[in-house]
Design a protein around this motif. Structure first.
Motif, PDB file in Angstrom:
ATOM      1  N   TYR A   1       0.989  -1.143   0.049  1.00  0.00           N
ATOM      2  CA  TYR A   1       0.093   0.098  -0.089  1.00  0.00           C
ATOM      3  C   TYR A   1       0.843   1.263   0.002  1.00  0.00           C
ATOM      4  O   TYR A   1       2.166   1.095   0.025  1.00  0.00           O
ATOM      5  N   ASP A   2       0.444   2.346  -0.241  1.00  0.00           N
ATOM      6  CA  ASP A   2       0.959   3.607  -0.224  1.00  0.00           C
ATOM      7  C   ASP A   2       1.332   4.263   1.243  1.00  0.00           C
ATOM      8  O   ASP A   2       0.253   4.375   1.704  1.00  0.00           O
ATOM      9  N   GLU A   3       2.583   3.854   1.650  1.00  0.00           N
ATOM     10  CA  GLU A   3       2.671   4.216   3.047  1.00  0.00           C
ATOM     11  C   GLU A   3       2.733   5.771   3.572  1.00  0.00           C
ATOM     12  O   GLU A   3       2.714   6.312   4.426  1.00  0.00           O
ATOM     13  N   SER A   4       3.168   6.633   2.120  1.00  0.00           N
ATOM     14  CA  SER A   4       2.988   7.984   2.145  1.00  0.00           C
ATOM     15  C   SER A   4       1.672   8.723   2.339  1.00  0.00           C
ATOM     16  O   SER A   4       1.400   9.712   2.777  1.00  0.00           O
ATOM     17  N   ARG A   5       0.601   7.888   1.976  1.00  0.00           N
ATOM     18  CA  ARG A   5      -0.925   8.354   2.226  1.00  0.00           C
ATOM     19  C   ARG A   5      -1.671   7.794   3.459  1.00  0.00           C
ATOM     20  O   ARG A   5      -2.304   8.427   4.033  1.00  0.00           O
ATOM     21  N   PHE A   6      -1.145   6.497   3.907  1.00  0.00           N
ATOM     22  CA  PHE A   6      -1.941   5.996   4.907  1.00  0.00           C
ATOM     23  C   PHE A   6      -0.913   5.221   6.001  1.00  0.00           C
ATOM     24  O   PHE A   6       0.086   4.868   5.770  1.00  0.00           O
ATOM     25  N   TYR A   7      -1.468   5.429   7.093  1.00  0.00           N
ATOM     26  CA  TYR A   7      -0.849   4.873   8.332  1.00  0.00           C
ATOM     27  C   TYR A   7      -1.571   3.698   8.865  1.00  0.00           C
ATOM     28  O   TYR A   7      -3.093   4.024   9.068  1.00  0.00           O
ATOM     29  N   VAL A   8      -1.124   2.416   8.962  1.00  0.00           N
ATOM     30  CA  VAL A   8      -2.000   1.430   9.379  1.00  0.00           C
ATOM     31  C   VAL A   8      -1.615   0.894  10.809  1.00  0.00           C
ATOM     32  O   VAL A   8      -0.164   0.876  11.099  1.00  0.00           O
ATOM     33  N   ASP A   9      -2.356   1.175  11.476  1.00  0.00           N
ATOM     34  CA  ASP A   9      -2.097   0.819  13.218  1.00  0.00           C
ATOM     35  C   ASP A   9      -2.564  -0.538  13.270  1.00  0.00           C
ATOM     36  O   ASP A   9      -3.875  -0.775  13.330  1.00  0.00           O
ATOM     37  N   TYR A  10      -1.811  -1.548  13.733  1.00  0.00           N
ATOM     38  CA  TYR A  10      -2.030  -2.968  13.573  1.00  0.00           C
ATOM     39  C   TYR A  10      -1.730  -3.223  15.108  1.00  0.00           C
ATOM     40  O   TYR A  10      -0.748  -3.526  15.497  1.00  0.00           O
ATOM     41  N   ARG A  11      -2.662  -3.730  15.864  1.00  0.00           N
ATOM     42  CA  ARG A  11      -2.764  -3.991  17.154  1.00  0.00           C
ATOM     43  C   ARG A  11      -2.988  -5.697  17.393  1.00  0.00           C
ATOM     44  O   ARG A  11      -4.251  -5.819  17.180  1.00  0.00           O
ATOM     45  N   VAL A  12      -2.228  -6.309  18.031  1.00  0.00           N
ATOM     46  CA  VAL A  12      -2.552  -7.787  18.161  1.00  0.00           C
ATOM     47  C   VAL A  12      -2.839  -8.125  19.669  1.00  0.00           C
ATOM     48  O   VAL A  12      -1.916  -7.568  20.483  1.00  0.00           O
ATOM     49  N   SER A  13      -4.098  -8.662  20.063  1.00  0.00           N
ATOM     50  CA  SER A  13      -4.318  -8.968  21.200  1.00  0.00           C
ATOM     51  C   SER A  13      -3.985 -10.293  21.662  1.00  0.00           C
ATOM     52  O   SER A  13      -4.119 -10.795  22.827  1.00  0.00           O
ATOM     53  N   GLY A  14      -3.980 -11.283  20.705  1.00  0.00           N
ATOM     54  CA  GLY A  14      -3.599 -12.886  20.943  1.00  0.00           C
ATOM     55  C   GLY A  14      -3.403 -13.520  19.625  1.00  0.00           C
ATOM     56  O   GLY A  14      -3.886 -13.000  18.520  1.00  0.00           O
ATOM     57  N   ALA A  15      -2.965 -14.673  19.578  1.00  0.00           N
ATOM     58  CA  ALA A  15      -2.740 -15.474  18.633  1.00  0.00           C
ATOM     59  C   ALA A  15      -4.373 -15.913  17.963  1.00  0.00           C
ATOM     60  O   ALA A  15      -4.463 -16.184  16.795  1.00  0.00           O
ATOM     61  N   ASN A  16      -5.313 -16.067  18.916  1.00  0.00           N
ATOM     62  CA  ASN A  16      -6.637 -16.408  18.144  1.00  0.00           C
ATOM     63  C   ASN A  16      -7.506 -15.284  18.326  1.00  0.00           C
ATOM     64  O   ASN A  16      -8.694 -15.559  18.244  1.00  0.00           O
ATOM     65  N   ILE A  17      -7.210 -14.049  18.431  1.00  0.00           N
ATOM     66  CA  ILE A  17      -8.259 -13.157  18.546  1.00  0.00           C
ATOM     67  C   ILE A  17      -7.613 -12.128  17.191  1.00  0.00           C
ATOM     68  O   ILE A  17      -6.562 -11.794  17.183  1.00  0.00           O
ATOM     69  N   LEU A  18      -8.850 -11.769  16.665  1.00  0.00           N
ATOM     70  CA  LEU A  18      -8.536 -10.762  15.548  1.00  0.00           C
ATOM     71  C   LEU A  18      -8.112  -9.667  15.915  1.00  0.00           C
ATOM     72  O   LEU A  18      -8.471  -8.957  17.060  1.00  0.00           O
ATOM     73  N   PRO A  19      -6.658  -9.138  15.171  1.00  0.00           N
ATOM     74  CA  PRO A  19      -6.278  -8.046  15.393  1.00  0.00           C
ATOM     75  C   PRO A  19      -7.137  -6.762  15.085  1.00  0.00           C
ATOM     76  O   PRO A  19      -7.887  -6.910  14.498  1.00  0.00           O
ATOM     77  N   ASP A  20      -6.631  -5.867  15.940  1.00  0.00           N
ATOM     78  CA  ASP A  20      -7.439  -4.511  15.793  1.00  0.00           C
ATOM     79  C   ASP A  20      -6.735  -3.545  14.790  1.00  0.00           C
ATOM     80  O   ASP A  20      -5.405  -3.297  14.709  1.00  0.00           O
ATOM     81  N   VAL A  21      -7.187  -3.297  13.564  1.00  0.00           N
ATOM     82  CA  VAL A  21      -6.582  -2.613  12.456  1.00  0.00           C
ATOM     83  C   VAL A  21      -7.391  -1.326  12.339  1.00  0.00           C
ATOM     84  O   VAL A  21      -8.592  -1.028  12.180  1.00  0.00           O
ATOM     85  N   THR A  22      -6.572  -0.114  12.265  1.00  0.00           N
ATOM     86  CA  THR A  22      -7.097   1.332  12.077  1.00  0.00           C
ATOM     87  C   THR A  22      -6.247   1.677  10.984  1.00  0.00           C
ATOM     88  O   THR A  22      -5.006   1.655  10.911  1.00  0.00           O
ATOM     89  N   ILE A  23      -6.938   2.474   9.859  1.00  0.00           N
ATOM     90  CA  ILE A  23      -6.209   3.006   8.923  1.00  0.00           C
ATOM     91  C   ILE A  23      -6.533   4.420   8.839  1.00  0.00           C
ATOM     92  O   ILE A  23      -7.652   4.916   9.134  1.00  0.00           O
ATOM     93  N   ILE A  24      -5.343   5.233   9.015  1.00  0.00           N
ATOM     94  CA  ILE A  24      -5.492   6.816   9.160  1.00  0.00           C
ATOM     95  C   ILE A  24      -4.911   7.275   7.772  1.00  0.00           C
ATOM     96  O   ILE A  24      -3.697   6.970   7.310  1.00  0.00           O
ATOM     97  N   GLU A  25      -5.638   8.290   7.119  1.00  0.00           N
ATOM     98  CA  GLU A  25      -5.041   9.002   6.144  1.00  0.00           C
ATOM     99  C   GLU A  25      -4.054  10.086   6.731  1.00  0.00           C
ATOM    100  O   GLU A  25      -4.214  10.691   7.473  1.00  0.00           O
ATOM    101  N   LYS A  26      -3.204  10.143   6.148  1.00  0.00           N
ATOM    102  CA  LYS A  26      -2.009  11.205   6.276  1.00  0.00           C
ATOM    103  C   LYS A  26      -2.251  12.330   5.554  1.00  0.00           C
ATOM    104  O   LYS A  26      -2.639  12.424   4.637  1.00  0.00           O
ATOM    105  N   GLY A  27      -1.881  13.352   6.226  1.00  0.00           N
ATOM    106  CA  GLY A  27      -2.184  14.794   5.560  1.00  0.00           C
ATOM    107  C   GLY A  27      -1.179  15.150   4.661  1.00  0.00           C
ATOM    108  O   GLY A  27      -0.123  14.500   4.860  1.00  0.00           O
ATOM    109  N   ASP A  28      -1.452  15.945   3.846  1.00  0.00           N
ATOM    110  CA  ASP A  28      -0.603  16.184   2.848  1.00  0.00           C
ATOM    111  C   ASP A  28       0.508  17.312   3.137  1.00  0.00           C
ATOM    112  O   ASP A  28       0.784  17.844   3.855  1.00  0.00           O
TER     113      ASP A  28
END
Length: 109
Positions: free
Chosen positions: A82-109
């Motif tokens: 993905y375009d890392e200059s446009r988006f920041y992806v916050d990927y947080r793992v809670s455990g091996a069998n728990i769906l990770p919390d994913v947040t996508i944030i648009e970076k400002g220009d």
């Protein structure tokens, strides 16, 4: 006779002003159209990234039996790009069998 020549010059001046105003209006409308198109494209890119992340996370869980431990793991093993200059992806793992919390944030220009 001079009276008619003065009105003709004033009429040409009004045409010039009207032409400049019409030109500026067209430029403004064109700029707003470009901005709208850009905003729409950015929104679609974000939706596409969300879908790719969800698909890769689910596929990793189906194949390996555990959710990926990091975003870099998805990039290395499942080809996530993905375009890392446009988006920041916050990927947080809670455990091996728990769906990770994913947040996508648009970076400002």
């Amino acid at each position: 006779m001079a009276r008619f020549q003065y009105q003709k010059k004033q009429h040409n001046y009004r045409k010039f002003i009207l032409s400049v105003c019409a030109f500026l209006l067209i430029i403004i409308l064109f700029y707003q159209g470009i901005q709208s198109l850009s905003s729409s494209t950015l929104r679609r890119q974000k939706e596409s990234l969300e879908n790719a992340l969800n698909r890769n996370i689910t596929y990793c869980y189906a194949v390996e039996g555990a959710y990926p431990e990091s975003l870099d793991y998805l990039k290395d093993h499942y080809g996530l790009t993905y375009d890392e200059s446009r988006f920041y992806v916050d990927y947080r793992v809670s455990g091996a069998n728990i769906l990770p919390d994913v947040t996508i944030i648009e970076k400002g220009d």
